[in-house]
Design a protein around this motif. Sequence first.
Motif, PDB file in Angstrom:
ATOM      1  N   VAL A 129     -56.762 -23.922  90.177  1.00 19.53           N
ATOM      2  CA  VAL A 129     -55.980 -25.071  89.712  1.00 19.53           C
ATOM      3  C   VAL A 129     -56.810 -25.887  88.715  1.00 19.53           C
ATOM      4  O   VAL A 129     -56.307 -26.331  87.671  1.00 19.53           O
ATOM      5  N   LYS A 130     -58.073 -26.066  89.026  1.00 15.09           N
ATOM      6  CA  LYS A 130     -58.963 -26.799  88.124  1.00 15.09           C
ATOM      7  C   LYS A 130     -59.095 -26.079  86.791  1.00 15.09           C
ATOM      8  O   LYS A 130     -59.099 -26.710  85.719  1.00 15.09           O
ATOM      9  N   ILE A 131     -59.187 -24.747  86.830  1.00 18.47           N
ATOM     10  CA  ILE A 131     -59.283 -23.964  85.597  1.00 18.47           C
ATOM     11  C   ILE A 131     -58.024 -24.138  84.750  1.00 18.47           C
ATOM     12  O   ILE A 131     -58.089 -24.264  83.522  1.00 18.47           O
ATOM     13  N   ALA A 132     -56.872 -24.177  85.402  1.00 20.74           N
ATOM     14  CA  ALA A 132     -55.610 -24.384  84.686  1.00 20.74           C
ATOM     15  C   ALA A 132     -55.581 -25.760  84.022  1.00 20.74           C
ATOM     16  O   ALA A 132     -55.121 -25.916  82.889  1.00 20.74           O
ATOM     17  N   GLU A 133     -56.095 -26.742  84.734  1.00 26.08           N
ATOM     18  CA  GLU A 133     -56.129 -28.103  84.187  1.00 26.08           C
ATOM     19  C   GLU A 133     -57.056 -28.185  82.976  1.00 26.08           C
ATOM     20  O   GLU A 133     -56.771 -28.903  82.007  1.00 26.08           O
ATOM     21  N   GLU A 134     -58.151 -27.425  83.018  1.00 27.92           N
ATOM     22  CA  GLU A 134     -59.126 -27.443  81.925  1.00 27.92           C
ATOM     23  C   GLU A 134     -58.708 -26.576  80.745  1.00 27.92           C
ATOM     24  O   GLU A 134     -59.299 -26.668  79.661  1.00 27.92           O
ATOM     25  N   ASN A 135     -57.703 -25.706  80.954  1.00 27.99           N
ATOM     26  CA  ASN A 135     -57.246 -24.800  79.890  1.00 27.99           C
ATOM     27  C   ASN A 135     -55.734 -24.898  79.732  1.00 27.99           C
ATOM     28  O   ASN A 135     -55.005 -23.934  80.001  1.00 27.99           O
ATOM     29  N   PRO A 136     -55.220 -26.026  79.265  1.00 27.37           N
ATOM     30  CA  PRO A 136     -53.767 -26.233  79.188  1.00 27.37           C
ATOM     31  C   PRO A 136     -53.051 -25.319  78.205  1.00 27.37           C
ATOM     32  O   PRO A 136     -51.844 -25.140  78.309  1.00 27.37           O
ATOM     33  N   ASP A 137     -53.808 -24.697  77.303  1.00 24.70           N
ATOM     34  CA  ASP A 137     -53.208 -23.812  76.306  1.00 24.70           C
ATOM     35  C   ASP A 137     -53.138 -22.365  76.780  1.00 24.70           C
ATOM     36  O   ASP A 137     -52.672 -21.486  76.040  1.00 24.70           O
ATOM     37  N   LYS A 138     -53.588 -22.104  78.023  1.00 23.27           N
ATOM     38  CA  LYS A 138     -53.571 -20.740  78.552  1.00 23.27           C
ATOM     39  C   LYS A 138     -52.847 -20.682  79.892  1.00 23.27           C
ATOM     40  O   LYS A 138     -52.850 -21.643  80.662  1.00 23.27           O
ATOM     41  N   GLU A 139     -52.229 -19.538  80.156  1.00 21.05           N
ATOM     42  CA  GLU A 139     -51.609 -19.303  81.458  1.00 21.05           C
ATOM     43  C   GLU A 139     -52.695 -18.879  82.444  1.00 21.05           C
ATOM     44  O   GLU A 139     -53.447 -17.945  82.188  1.00 21.05           O
ATOM     45  N   VAL A 140     -52.766 -19.581  83.563  1.00 17.08           N
ATOM     46  CA  VAL A 140     -53.748 -19.252  84.593  1.00 17.08           C
ATOM     47  C   VAL A 140     -53.013 -18.690  85.803  1.00 17.08           C
ATOM     48  O   VAL A 140     -52.105 -19.327  86.353  1.00 17.08           O
ATOM     49  N   ILE A 141     -53.393 -17.482  86.210  1.00 16.28           N
ATOM     50  CA  ILE A 141     -52.724 -16.774  87.304  1.00 16.28           C
ATOM     51  C   ILE A 141     -53.741 -16.471  88.394  1.00 16.28           C
ATOM     52  O   ILE A 141     -54.798 -15.892  88.116  1.00 16.28           O
ATOM     53  N   PHE A 142     -53.429 -16.875  89.605  1.00 18.58           N
ATOM     54  CA  PHE A 142     -54.293 -16.541  90.743  1.00 18.58           C
ATOM     55  C   PHE A 142     -53.669 -15.407  91.542  1.00 18.58           C
ATOM     56  O   PHE A 142     -52.466 -15.424  91.835  1.00 18.58           O
ATOM     57  N   LEU A 143     -54.486 -14.416  91.898  1.00 18.70           N
ATOM     58  CA  LEU A 143     -54.009 -13.283  92.691  1.00 18.70           C
ATOM     59  C   LEU A 143     -54.079 -13.656  94.171  1.00 18.70           C
ATOM     60  O   LEU A 143     -55.157 -13.666  94.776  1.00 18.70           O
ATOM     61  N   GLY A 144     -52.923 -13.957  94.744  1.00 16.04           N
ATOM     62  CA  GLY A 144     -52.859 -14.485  96.109  1.00 16.04           C
ATOM     63  C   GLY A 144     -52.741 -13.403  97.154  1.00 16.04           C
ATOM     64  O   GLY A 144     -51.650 -13.116  97.665  1.00 16.04           O
ATOM     65  N   ILE A 145     -53.877 -12.803  97.505  1.00 20.04           N
ATOM     66  CA  ILE A 145     -53.917 -11.765  98.537  1.00 20.04           C
ATOM     67  C   ILE A 145     -54.484 -12.357  99.813  1.00 20.04           C
ATOM     68  O   ILE A 145     -55.454 -13.111  99.777  1.00 20.04           O
ATOM     69  N   GLY A 146     -53.894 -12.021 100.951  1.00 21.69           N
ATOM     70  CA  GLY A 146     -54.475 -12.491 102.201  1.00 21.69           C
ATOM     71  C   GLY A 146     -53.491 -12.522 103.356  1.00 21.69           C
ATOM     72  O   GLY A 146     -52.276 -12.423 103.159  1.00 21.69           O
ATOM     73  N   PHE A 147     -54.057 -12.648 104.560  1.00 22.29           N
ATOM     74  CA  PHE A 147     -53.273 -12.843 105.777  1.00 22.29           C
ATOM     75  C   PHE A 147     -53.125 -14.344 106.045  1.00 22.29           C
ATOM     76  O   PHE A 147     -53.422 -15.174 105.189  1.00 22.29           O
TER      77      PHE A 147
END
Length: 368
Positions: A129-147
């Motif tokens: 989320v912080k990376i997305a805030e710091e890079n508003p001109d780019k799409e930031v996608i997190f790979l949500g894997i887990g139990f």
Amino acid sequence: MERMEAFSDPVLARQSLEAVMEVADKFKKVHGRIPVLMEVCGSHTMAFAKSGIKTRLKDYVKLIAGPGCPVCVTDQKSIDSMIQLAEGSNRILCTFGDMMRVPGSRDSLMKSKTDGKDIRVIYSPLDSVKIAEENPDKEVIFLGIGFETTIPILTLAIREAERKELKNYSIWMTTKLVEPVMRALLESGEVKLDGFILPGHVSVVLGKRSFEFLVEDYQISGVITGFESVELLSGIYKLLQLLLENKRDVLNNYTYVVKDEGNLLAQKLLEQYLQPYDEDWRGMSTISNSGLVLKEEYAQFDARKKFKVSVGEPRKTKCRCGEIIRGLVTPEECVLFNKGCTPTNPIGPCMVSTEGTCAAHYQYMRGE
């Protein structure tokens, strides 16, 4: 502190091991075979191997590693889709470290990174989320894997992205739930089990009561336990005692962190943001309501809806990860193990993940 130290005390561990062997011998005399137990937690799989417990008990208790490693159970098509995500322009892909070297049908995330794609290993979804805030001109996608251990943290990331009104943030949800896969295993009848070593971390979130279905619906017992040697052996001992007494129950051997009701706040977050989804599992096809995806009101954060990804049928190999996570074969029964498939040249995810059965056997049990 003294209590925690006792759980790894070598003298107490040795005494616990002898106690397990004694009760296992009694089981064998009654049933004419050794008991068969399955753990459904990748951290337990690694702990059993690293501590030497699995090797030391091999003639007394058959310990089977089940589908407890989130990276390992993720189906190949989903892996390929996540790698394909990185190919888009103006994107930053964020992931946990285990995913980097998981082989796709053609490449891996590590290969994509060396080819110049912006792929970042993070330790918390909130970092993305912080990376997305710091890079508003780019799409930031997190790979949500887990139990269920990881999923509540994903919802916190969504909550934070919503609070910050981020338009460039999304999560590719590939989550898995423990109860549906345990039901699928039991109903398949592929492996005959006497009981379960139940996942400690997941139980912190779900609570002891969430596993009572084992007794009510399948008449099989389970014990929730921790990860130190004495805790592991104590859990096995208590489960074997139940079997000898012909009792069916779910016991909590991890009481200092696991409560009957679980973590109600975490459960509330799951209910608020997510809804059940039919997830695909490696080696097990689709299991109904075995995953969670974002509710429609949070669709703007759903990478599956935001980005169009198309992949073909996965490449077929001789990898037997799909059978290993179901407890049908051991890593040593795979022709690739310690030959074509090693940690430096993995063919399947079970050799890559720090919670993978093949990785555990390779690191701690080769030659046993």
